[in-house]
Design an enzyme around this catalytic site. Structure first.
Site, short mmCIF file in Angstrom:
data_model
loop_
_atom_site.label_atom_id
_atom_site.label_comp_id
_atom_site.label_asym_id
_atom_site.label_seq_id
_atom_site.Cartn_x
_atom_site.Cartn_y
_atom_site.Cartn_z
CD GLU A 140 51.63 -75.97 -41.75
OE1 GLU A 140 50.66 -76.53 -41.92
OE2 GLU A 140 52.84 -76.33 -42.48
CD GLU A 197 63.57 -71.33 -39.40
OE1 GLU A 197 63.09 -70.37 -40.07
OE2 GLU A 197 62.85 -72.41 -39.28
P1 NAD Z 1 59.51 -66.54 -46.76
O1 NAD Z 1 58.64 -66.30 -45.83
O2 NAD Z 1 60.57 -65.66 -47.30
O3 NAD Z 1 58.64 -66.80 -48.26
C1 NAD Z 1 57.62 -67.68 -48.26
C2 NAD Z 1 56.76 -67.25 -49.35
O4 NAD Z 1 55.98 -65.86 -48.90
C3 NAD Z 1 57.33 -67.10 -50.43
O5 NAD Z 1 56.45 -67.61 -51.66
C4 NAD Z 1 57.20 -65.54 -50.65
O6 NAD Z 1 57.17 -64.87 -52.05
C5 NAD Z 1 56.27 -65.33 -49.94
N1 NAD Z 1 56.20 -63.61 -49.48
C6 NAD Z 1 57.34 -63.05 -48.95
N2 NAD Z 1 56.91 -61.93 -48.60
C7 NAD Z 1 55.51 -61.75 -48.66
C8 NAD Z 1 54.53 -60.73 -48.38
N3 NAD Z 1 54.74 -59.52 -48.07
N4 NAD Z 1 53.14 -60.89 -48.65
C9 NAD Z 1 52.80 -62.13 -49.24
N5 NAD Z 1 53.74 -63.29 -49.47
C10 NAD Z 1 55.06 -62.93 -49.18
O7 NAD Z 1 60.14 -68.22 -46.44
P2 NAD Z 1 61.21 -68.90 -47.23
O8 NAD Z 1 62.53 -68.24 -46.86
O9 NAD Z 1 60.58 -69.23 -48.70
O10 NAD Z 1 61.04 -70.41 -46.47
C11 NAD Z 1 61.69 -71.01 -45.40
C12 NAD Z 1 60.78 -70.34 -43.98
O11 NAD Z 1 59.49 -71.44 -44.29
C13 NAD Z 1 61.52 -71.07 -42.80
O12 NAD Z 1 61.43 -69.97 -41.90
C14 NAD Z 1 60.81 -72.24 -42.43
O13 NAD Z 1 60.95 -72.55 -41.24
C15 NAD Z 1 59.30 -72.00 -42.91
N6 NAD Z 1 58.67 -73.21 -43.19
C16 NAD Z 1 57.80 -73.52 -42.21
C17 NAD Z 1 57.27 -74.68 -42.10
C18 NAD Z 1 56.14 -75.02 -41.05
O14 NAD Z 1 55.33 -76.16 -41.33
N7 NAD Z 1 56.06 -74.64 -40.13
C19 NAD Z 1 57.55 -75.64 -43.20
C20 NAD Z 1 58.24 -75.34 -44.28
C21 NAD Z 1 58.99 -74.00 -44.22
#
Ligand code: NAD
Length: 506
Positions: free
Chosen positions: A267, A400
């Site tokens: 997601e 975004e």
């Molecule tokens: P992010 O991708 O930076 O981090 C999300 C998670 O992934 C964190 O726990 C982070 O530690 C982990 N992560 C980062 N790099 C990784 C890797 N290489 N391997 C494994 N895990 C890793 O996202 P964010 O900044 O925390 O959240 C914001 C984003 O989430 C926005 O793009 C938003 O649109 C998205 N989001 C999507 C939905 C949906 O339902 N589509 C819902 C909520 C948020």
């Protein structure tokens, strides 16, 4: 300062007292443990950028221990009947309801999201557990498919231990949205919460433990994405990764999981259009437009960050949007009056501010906001912002921003609106405002988005599929769709004993 605001401040201090004093541990195999290496990282509140406390920084060793615990626990958990799982999951929902106020306060303090939304999010988390609790007894159900001289029936079985990786925008609710169906399906879980909002994940672990789930069924490992998150996606005992976060992280995870052929559910981000036609109920449209970009600080995957407005009503509608923005209450997230709180982190604030600069360079006009807020002397507050004269090719229309920032783009007619709406990499949600039924049907069939709301804001129905197309995701959550991800479908074909079998080598 109102009494409720004062009480909230006092209560959150009590709740945070232990987190301020002691390092927040992992939760592995039913126990709170620190990282093998002893490493920690700091977490701060977006309200004042002051450190709240230290968090155990997990690495591949801690992930290894958690995955082994989940693997061992899977043997027992998968065999526990759906009826018992239902009872246990309802107990978790009870536990969430009991601690909902605490969860909301901590989440609000840790993430900067206004308490008015976090209170609802905490209750929605309990609803997630209740919903999947009720589905647990039928999770394994399949189909019966009668063929000539053969009877086929299918059934579902839990896929195994799964990894769940969540972001910081509504951390507790999103974790429950993934963990509840995984547990109902019979999977065990290793959860890696976002490093910018780690606290409520421990509350969920405590609630699940107190509800009586066997040790190892839910494990939580804190840490950075590139270390703890990466190790989780690479572990061969983990059969699937449910991930919510940025699209670029999703593609990274897909690469990391390739060697172990990980099943993934993503997601991801969105750049969702809200299309307003001149025949719409414009008062209701206005409410929804403002709500869907300025609630949750605009840090919302389904936020309607692109307002596609028909030329004929552009001036009048945008004037009303501006009036609403002027009255939005930016403030402390624990104040119940607050509508927009501080952004999660200084780095994220800088990212959002960067778009203000680039928008003006690209030729868009800022008619409201566009600056750091005057409340930002210590916190990450930004002014709610409206850009007009936006062309869909601009960065502010394509990327975004994940903040309270709305880009208005005008269109002439239906086909023009459709072209603009689909001209982005993302495809999560689209909102359509029109009273022309034919047009709503035509457009919803052609819009490239996983979820379309007609004459509505984001209105969730838990059995309905939730997820995105294009760069916004892979797979769907919700109802039975979730079980398709967390379970393997097996087909069993039984012959009646009457059909002719080709005879070779006779
Ligand atoms: P992010 O991708 O930076 O981090 C999300 C998670 O992934 C964190 O726990 C982070 O530690 C982990 N992560 C980062 N790099 C990784 C890797 N290489 N391997 C494994 N895990 C890793 O996202 P964010 O900044 O925390 O959240 C914001 C984003 O989430 C926005 O793009 C938003 O649109 C998205 N989001 C999507 C939905 C949906 O339902 N589509 C819902 C909520 C948020």
């Amino acid at each position: 300062m109102t009494k409720i605001f004062k009480d909230n401040l006092k209560e959150v201090e009590t709740f945070l007292a232990s987190y301020k004093k002691d390092t927040l541990p992992h939760f592995i195999n039913g126990s709170k443990v620190y990282s093998e290496s002893g490493a920690t990282f700091e977490n701060s509140s977006p309200i004042d950028n002051q450190v709240i406390g230290k968090i155990a920084a997990g690495d591949s060793t801690d992930i290894d221990t958690a995955c082994e615990a989940a693997n061992q626990a899977f043997g027992e958990w998968k065999t526990i009947s759906g009826k018992i799982k239902k009872r246990l999951l309802h107990k978790i929902a009870d536990g969430i309801e009991k601690r909902a106020h605490e969860i909301a306060l901590i989440e609000s303090y840790d993430s900067g999201q206004a308490i008015r939304y976090m209170s609802k999010a905490a209750m929605r988390s309990a609803a997630n557990f209740r919903f999947f609790a009720d589905m647990a007894p039928t999770a394994a159900d399949g189909k019966s498919l009668l063929a000539e001289e053969h009877m086929n029936y299918s059934m579902r079985q839990p896929i195994g231990p799964v990894g769940i990786i969540t972001p910081w925008n509504t951390p507790f609710m999103l974790a429950t949205w993934k963990i509840a169906p995984a547990l109902a399906a019979g999977c065990t879980v290793v959860h890696k919460p976002a490093e910018w909002s780690p606290y409520t994940a421990m509350i969920l672990a405590e609630i699940i433990h107190d509800a009586g789930l066997p040790d190892g069924v839910l494990n939580v490992v804190h840490g950075l994405g590139e270390t703890a998150g990466k190790a989780l996606t690479e572990d061969e005992r983990i059969k699937a990764i449910a991930f919510v976060g940025e699209s670029s992280t999703g593609s990274q995870i897909m690469k990391q999981g390739a060697d172990t052929l990980k099943r993934v559910h993503f997601e991801l981000g969105g750049k969702n259009p809200v299309i307003v036609f001149d025949d719409a109920d414009l008062e209701r449209a206005l409410d929804a437009v403002v709500l869907m970009i300025f609630s949750l600080n605009g840090e919302r995957c389904t936020s309607s960050s692109r307002l596609l407005i028909q030329e004929s009503i552009k001036e009048e509608f945008l004037e009303k949007v501006q009036q609403r923005i002027s009255k939005l209450k930016v403030g402390h997230p624990l104040d119940p009056e607050t509508e927009i709180g501080p952004l999660i982190h200084k780095k994220h604030l800088d990212k959002v501010l960067g778009y203000f600069e680039c928008a003006t360079k690209e030729g868009a006009r800022i008619v409201k906001g566009g600056k750091i807020s005057n409340k930002s002397s210590i916190g990450n507050y930004v002014e709610p912002t409206l850009f007009i004269d936006v062309d869909n090719s601009m960065k502010i229309a394509q990327e975004e921003i994940f903040g309270p920032v709305l880009s208005a783009i005008s269109f002439v007619d239906e086909s023009h609106a459709l072209r603009i709406a689909n001209d982005v990499n993302y495809g999560l949600a689209a909102y359509l405002w029109t009273n022309d039924v034919g047009r709503s049907v035509r457009l919803s069939q052609q819009l490239e988005a996983g979820m379309i709301w007609i004459n509505s804001e984001n209105n969730r129905h838990l059995p309905a599929p939730f997820g995105g197309m294009k760069a916004s995701g892979i797979g769907r959550d919700g109802g039975d769709y979730s079980f398709d991800f967390y379970m393997e479908t097996k087909n069993i074909c039984t012959a009646f004993g009457t059909h002719a079998i080709p005879k070779l080598g006779k």
